[in-house]
Structure formats: structure tokens, C-alpha cells
Scaffold this active site. Structure first.
Site, short mmCIF file in Angstrom:
data_model
loop_
_atom_site.label_atom_id
_atom_site.label_comp_id
_atom_site.label_asym_id
_atom_site.label_seq_id
_atom_site.Cartn_x
_atom_site.Cartn_y
_atom_site.Cartn_z
CG ASN A 59 44.24 -108.55 18.45
OD1 ASN A 59 45.26 -108.13 19.17
ND2 ASN A 59 43.32 -107.66 18.14
CE LYS A 80 40.30 -109.91 20.45
NZ LYS A 80 39.14 -110.62 19.52
CG ASP A 109 31.21 -111.68 16.99
OD1 ASP A 109 32.06 -111.11 16.30
OD2 ASP A 109 30.25 -111.80 16.48
CE LYS A 164 38.32 -99.80 24.85
NZ LYS A 164 38.70 -99.60 23.54
#
Length: 208
Positions: A10, A13, A70, A176
Site C-alpha cells: 500500500n 501507507k 494489523d 484524522k
């Protein structure tokens, strides 16, 4: 330059983590550079098990310090579900809308004050010498009665933050990223990376 392998493909990320680790001067590399590494099954019973499984596998292939994560949603009224099954709560293929619909269905009749929940993120760091470290971040909130907001992904439209009066999907990205479970876990992980790579003095100078 020290190198850190991220057990993810990703790129969003990767950019987020690279920005946070920038003060350390660490080269951050994703699995895009290692196409031969297979996907690791996330079939553990806990976030820690899944994060460690990914980090250990990638470290075996690369021989480098590896970071893996995770994360998921824990709802108290559902005894912590969906937890590690958050991404595929409504079954395969993974679908955010169906996951949210199932969550709302299971919480029918549960009053707002009892819909407490949290997003949890666990980050595992595994080094070639066998050292393993874990960092964790949590963001507390409540599950709303209907989706609100158009931003974010996953359960964000249902995850309401009382202190801000908004769901994650209603927050701007900067806000966020400041309060999220992943941001908090990454901030803790940065200190761990500094320790494992002997760069604590570099981080201290950057923060002064």
C-alpha cells in the site's frame, strides 16, 4: 543509510510512515521492491499474531528490519467483534458497505451510550538478530446509527468521536491522521525504530 522494510504494498501507507520516520533519515522500502515475497495469511487470533506473522515472513526473505501492522474495530456490545475479522466481517469478497450493514444490523436495539468501540492498530518490528518489538495505538469512540461523512474508508462513516462531534468520515485528513489509532501506533513505533537502529540521538536532535 539505515533501511526499514514495510510489509505492505500500500503506497499510501508507505508515504505516511516514511513521512513520520523522516527525522531518522531511514530509507523506507515497501514490498513493491520484493515481488517474490508471497502474501502472508492473516489468520491469527489477535492483531499481534497477524502483525508478527507478516513481519517475520518478510524479515526471512529480506534479512532487514521489518515493520508490519494489523488493525481493526472492536465493539464492546459484540464482545470485541469484528476485531481481527474487521476487513471481511460480512464475508468474501471484502466490502466496506456490507461490513457496515452487518455491524448496524447486529447493533439494532443497542442504545447509543452502550455502542462503545475502538479502532486498534498493532505494529510489529522484527530484526534479523531475532529482536521483536510491538507498539500499539487505540482511538476510542461510539458506533453511530447510520453512516455519516464521505471521507475515509471501512467503518469510518459509523465511528463517532465524541470529543469532536464527528465520525472519522467527517474529519479532514490532517485531523484524522493526528488522532487515529494508526497515527498513535506509528508515533510509538518511531521511538522503537530509533532504538533498534541506534538512532535515538538523531530523533532527539530532530525534536529539539
Amino acid at each position: 543509510m539505515a533501511k526499514l522494510i514495510l510489509a505492505t504494498r500500500n503506497e499510501g501507507k508507505v508515504r505516511e510512515i516514511a513521512a513520520l520516520l523522516a527525522p531518522l533519515g531511514v530509507e523506507v522500502v515497501s514490498l513493491a521492491a520484493y515481488p517474490e515475497i508471497p502474501e502472508v495469511a492473516e489468520d491469527g487470533d489477535t492483531f499481534v499474531e497477524n502483525a508478527l506473522a507478516k513481519a517475520r515472513t518478510v524479515m526471512t526473505y529480506t534479512g532487514r528490519l521489518v515493520m508490519a501492522d494489523d488493525s481493526g474495530l472492536e465493539v464492546d456490545a459484540l464482545n470485541g467483534a469484528p476485531g481481527v475479522h474487521s476487513a471481511r466481517f460480512a464475508g468474501e469478497p471484502r466490502d466496506d458497505a456490507r461490513n457496515n450493514q452487518k455491524l448496524l444490523h447486529l447493533l439494532q436495539g443497542v442504545p447509543f451510550e452502550q455502542r462503545t468501540a475502538r479502532f486498534r492498530c498493532v505494529i510489529a518490528l522484527v530484526a534479523p538478530d531475532g529482536t521483536e518489538r510491538i507498539s500499539e495505538g487505540v482511538c476510542e469512540g461510539l458506533i453511530g446509527f447510520e453512516p455519516r461523512g464521505t471521507g475515509g474508508f471501512g467503518y469510518d462513516p459509523l465511528f463517532y468521536v465524541p470529543d469532536l462531534g464527528k465520525t472519522f468520515a467527517e474529519l479532514d485528513l490532517e485531523t484524522k491522521n493526528r488522532i487515529s489509532h494508526r497515527a498513535r501506533a506509528l508515533l510509538a513505533a518511531r521511538d522503537v525504530v530509533a532504538d533498534m537502529l541506534g538512532l535515538r540521538n538523531v530523533l532527539t536532535k530532530a525534536e529539539d
